[in-house]
Design a protein around this motif. Structure first.
Motif, mmCIF file in Angstrom:
data_model
loop_
_atom_site.group_PDB
_atom_site.id
_atom_site.type_symbol
_atom_site.label_atom_id
_atom_site.label_comp_id
_atom_site.label_asym_id
_atom_site.label_seq_id
_atom_site.Cartn_x
_atom_site.Cartn_y
_atom_site.Cartn_z
ATOM 1 N N UNK A 82 0.834 -1.196 0.000
ATOM 2 C CA UNK A 82 0.000 0.000 0.000
ATOM 3 C C UNK A 82 0.870 1.248 0.000
ATOM 4 N N UNK A 83 0.329 2.307 -0.546
ATOM 5 C CA UNK A 83 0.967 3.628 -0.467
ATOM 6 C C UNK A 83 0.452 4.375 0.759
ATOM 7 N N UNK A 84 -0.843 4.163 1.106
ATOM 8 C CA UNK A 84 -1.502 4.998 2.106
ATOM 9 C C UNK A 84 -2.005 4.255 3.346
ATOM 10 N N UNK A 87 -5.639 1.554 1.056
ATOM 11 C CA UNK A 87 -5.898 0.788 -0.157
ATOM 12 C C UNK A 87 -4.757 -0.207 -0.333
ATOM 13 N N UNK A 88 -5.111 -1.500 -0.303
ATOM 14 C CA UNK A 88 -4.103 -2.558 -0.348
ATOM 15 C C UNK A 88 -4.178 -3.323 -1.665
ATOM 16 N N UNK A 89 -3.022 -3.696 -2.186
ATOM 17 C CA UNK A 89 -2.926 -4.546 -3.367
ATOM 18 C C UNK A 89 -2.306 -5.868 -2.914
ATOM 19 N N UNK A 90 -3.044 -6.948 -3.061
ATOM 20 C CA UNK A 90 -2.507 -8.263 -2.696
ATOM 21 C C UNK A 90 -1.535 -8.704 -3.777
ATOM 22 N N UNK A 91 -0.299 -8.932 -3.376
ATOM 23 C CA UNK A 91 0.730 -9.364 -4.312
ATOM 24 C C UNK A 91 0.697 -10.873 -4.524
ATOM 25 N N UNK A 111 6.392 0.314 -6.017
ATOM 26 C CA UNK A 111 6.626 1.574 -5.319
ATOM 27 C C UNK A 111 5.580 1.671 -4.225
ATOM 28 N N UNK A 112 6.015 1.484 -2.979
ATOM 29 C CA UNK A 112 5.089 1.385 -1.863
ATOM 30 C C UNK A 112 5.693 2.001 -0.604
ATOM 31 N N UNK A 113 4.844 2.199 0.391
ATOM 32 C CA UNK A 113 5.304 2.628 1.717
ATOM 33 C C UNK A 113 5.057 1.544 2.754
ATOM 34 N N UNK A 114 3.949 0.806 2.630
ATOM 35 C CA UNK A 114 3.548 -0.193 3.622
ATOM 36 C C UNK A 114 3.579 -1.595 3.012
#
Length: 138
Positions: A82-84, A87-91, A111-114
């Motif tokens: 996630x960036x924020x 909102x999560x993207x399952x890899x 490119x992520x923060x979390x």
């Protein structure tokens, strides 16, 4: 992976599933390995690594504790990014063998923060994590 470089974890933090035991920040203290400081639970749990700013990552590593002569690793690992932190993207979710560490490579750099790691099912009494590593390709 030969071209991976571990990102510096200075200033990062870890949010730990409240049902797990231990301090989440021990997962980024540099004292991993099969006998390092740990967080654990007899069931499934999760943790979120906050890298404090957006970074590019290509892979992730996790070390597990040696418990009663065997690795306290999970049978399944799900990684989301996630960036924020909303909102999560399952890899992906991976079936994992019993081992003292697991390494996961993404198909493309992220490119992520979390980074959220969900650990499920267990081979022995506990799922017991000692360190998490975040890598970028050089």
């Amino acid at each position: 992976v030969a071209n991976w470089v571990e990102l510096d974890k200075t200033g990062w933090s870890v949010e730990l599933d409240p049902s797990a035991r231990g301090n989440g920040n021990t997962l980024i203290d540099g004292k991993g390995g099969s006998n390092g400081n740990d967080v654990y639970k007899t069931g499934d749990f999760w943790f979120v690594v906050d890298m404090k700013s957006e970074k590019t990552m290509t892979g992730l590593g996790i070390d597990y504790y040696k418990n009663s002569g065997s690795a306290s690793s999970p049978k399944k690992v799900t990684i989301s990014t996630s960036i924020d932190n909303e909102t999560w993207v399952t890899q992906g979710t991976v079936d994992t063998p019993q081992a003292y560490n697991h390494y996961f490579q993404f198909f493309t750099p992220q490119n992520i923060r979390y980074v959220k790691v969900e650990l499920a099912e267990r081979y022995n009494g506990y799922i017991d994590v000692t360190e998490v590593y975040v890598y970028n390709a050089q």
